[in-house]
Scaffold this active site. Structure first.
Site, PDB file in Angstrom:
ATOM      1  N   GLY A  67      92.544 -75.291 -39.374  1.00 38.27           N
ATOM      2  CA  GLY A  67      93.419 -75.496 -40.826  1.00 38.27           C
ATOM      3  C   GLY A  67      92.550 -74.611 -41.874  1.00 38.27           C
ATOM      4  N   CYS A  68      93.253 -74.776 -42.765  1.00 37.66           N
ATOM      5  CA  CYS A  68      92.853 -74.009 -44.171  1.00 37.66           C
ATOM      6  C   CYS A  68      91.504 -75.129 -44.721  1.00 37.66           C
ATOM      7  CB  CYS A  68      93.962 -73.851 -45.118  1.00 37.66           C
ATOM      8  SG  CYS A  68      94.966 -75.447 -45.440  1.00 37.66           S
ATOM      9  N   PHE A  69      91.823 -76.071 -45.034  1.00 37.72           N
ATOM     10  CA  PHE A  69      90.719 -77.025 -45.643  1.00 37.72           C
ATOM     11  C   PHE A  69      89.390 -77.075 -44.554  1.00 37.72           C
ATOM     12  CE2 PHE A  69      93.952 -79.420 -48.177  1.00 37.72           C
ATOM     13  CZ  PHE A  69      93.547 -79.027 -49.498  1.00 37.72           C
ATOM     14  N   THR A 126      88.558 -74.694 -42.656  1.00 38.42           N
ATOM     15  CA  THR A 126      87.896 -73.312 -42.629  1.00 38.42           C
ATOM     16  C   THR A 126      86.936 -73.257 -43.810  1.00 38.42           C
ATOM     17  OG1 THR A 126      89.829 -72.173 -41.600  1.00 38.42           O
ATOM     18  CG2 THR A 126      88.364 -70.921 -42.637  1.00 38.42           C
ATOM     19  N   ALA A 127      87.422 -73.719 -44.801  1.00 34.38           N
ATOM     20  CA  ALA A 127      86.628 -73.488 -46.056  1.00 34.38           C
ATOM     21  C   ALA A 127      85.303 -74.587 -46.148  1.00 34.38           C
ATOM     22  CB  ALA A 127      87.594 -73.857 -47.296  1.00 34.38           C
TER      23      ALA A 127
END
Ligand SMILES: NC(=O)C1=CN([C@@H]2O[C@H](COP(=O)(O)OP(=O)(O)OC[C@H]3O[C@@H](n4cnc5c(N)ncnc54)[C@H](OP(=O)(O)O)[C@@H]3O)[C@@H](O)[C@H]2O)C=CC1
Ligand SMILES: CC(=O)N[C@@H](CCC(=O)OP(=O)(O)O)C(=O)O
Length: 345
Positions: free
Chosen positions: A148-150, A152-153
């Site tokens: 997911g995007c969150f 990954t960060a």
């Protein structure tokens, strides 16, 4: 040249795959699917693609996709992978799923997504595609659960600390902000201009579906259970995620030792940039690129470390990392198709 299908080509991550793959030297997009857009030409929906792609959008049919492609990117809302992935694998395709269906075991998926999980044999075959951390497994994979995007960060920011056991594992707080394209193109009240513009809000506090995904990967590297507090926010911008992560450091960890840890962990990893001391990442500085910028600062008064991580949600947070994983799986140069300089200003 390998042939790629983009399943969900008419969505935001779908068109980001098209944008990035258009200049990939070893991949050609040969098949595009959609739902409400099926039967239309991709450039009739997205005129900015005129001259780059003229494909007709098809309905999703695993057998038809398998005839036209060697690899499939699944860019659909969660809940659809289970009906498509087995048919593609059976036909010998490599599959990269950008949604959340393959990232969690069945019980956690059901709890946090509130949907029916994929069959266990499909989930078990999926390799979690955080490229910088699981390269060796990704090389051998046939099926990738793209992060997911969150997550990954957040994971790129926190895993060096977890691996080195540098922080108190029950002290982690993640305060993350996303641009509105993170919610996809499907119309919803919360994405309307008048709701988002001049506004800044937290959402799904302590209930966000990325919480168990982050905790599972932190626990995997820690070798013991890690739980944390995760609060996502919506920011009135198109692209970008900034995750601000806090944790209490253990005795002996100085700022300079922490910088050494991050620099050595990500040495030779082309998409992670560690910012110099006193310099912190901004979403604009990674926009349109597959980069993740990380900055850190230790507060000597509290012993608390702040780690900031910026990505473009549609690139490193989705389609870019999916292509990075394809490159690793296929033995291509890891950066193929992904070398663009960020778009600034
Ligand atoms: N947006 C982001 O930043 C990120 C998204 N993701 C994940 O990636 C996936 C795709 O997201 P995103 O591109 O933003 O979503 P969009 O809402 O922008 O696009 C969804 C796509 O799926 C198609 N679709 C919808 N319902 C069906 C269906 N029943 N059968 C077949 N196709 C269907 C749509 O087709 P049509 O347009 O023709 O109706 C469209 O192509 C999601 O799982 C999301 O969680 C992951 C990381 C980041
Ligand atoms: C801004 C915004 O709404 N972002 C989405 C991120 C979507 C995503 O990546 O969800 P999956 O786990 O299903 O892939 C969200 O918070 O749900």
């Amino acid at each position: 040249m390998i042939r790629a299908a983009v399943v969900g080509a008419s969505g935001y991550t779908g068109i980001e795959l098209l944008r990035l793959l258009q200049r990939h030297p070893q991949v050609q997009v040969t098949c595009m699917t959609g739902d409400s857009s099926a039967g239309k030409d991709i450039q009739s929906i997205y005129p900015h693609l005129q001259g780059f792609y003229g494909n007709r959008i098809e309905t999703v049919d695993p057998d038809a996709i398998a005839e036209q492609a060697d690899v499939a990117f699944i860019a659909l809302p969660s809940g659809h992978a289970g009906g498509i992935v087995p048919g593609l694998l059976k036909n010998g395709l490599r599959v990269i799923d950008l949604g959340g269906d393959l990232r969690l075991p069945a019980d956690l998926y059901e709890t946090w997504y509130g949907k029916k999980p994929v069959p266990a044999e499909v989930q078990n075959e999926a390799v979690y595609g955080l490229s910088e951390w699981y390269r060796e497994e990704i090389k051998e994979a046939k099926l990738i659960a793209n992060p997911g995007c969150f997550p990954t960060a957040t994971l790129l920011a926190l895993l060096p600390l977890i691996q080195a056991a540098a922080v108190e594992k029950d002290s982690i707080i993640v305060d993350a902000k996303s641009g509105v394209s993170g919610a996809g193109r499907t119309a919803s009240l919360g994405s309307l201009f008048a709701e988002v513009n001049e506004n800044f809000k937290a959402y799904r506090v302590n209930q966000h579906q990325h919480t168990p995904e982050i905790e599972m990967q932190l626990s995997r590297i820690a070798g013991e259970k890690v739980i944390m507090t995760f609060t996502p926010h919506l920011v009135p911008m198109n692209r970008g995620i900034l995750a601000t992560c806090y944790a209490k450091v253990k005795a002996g960890w100085t700022q300079s030792k922490l910088f050494d840890l991050y620099r050595s962990t990500y040495e030779g990893k082309p998409f992670v940039r560690i910012r110099p001391e006193g310099n912190y990442p901004q979403t604009k500085e990674v926009a349109g690129s597959n980069l993740c910028d990380i900055g850190l600062s230790l507060d000597h008064r509290t012993g608390r470390l702040t780690v900031l991580s910026a990505i473009d949600n549609l690139v490193k947070g989705a389609s870019g990392q999916a292509i990075q994983n394809l490159n690793i799986m296929m033995g291509f140069e890891e950066t193929s198709g992904l070398t663009a300089v960020p778009l600034y200003p």
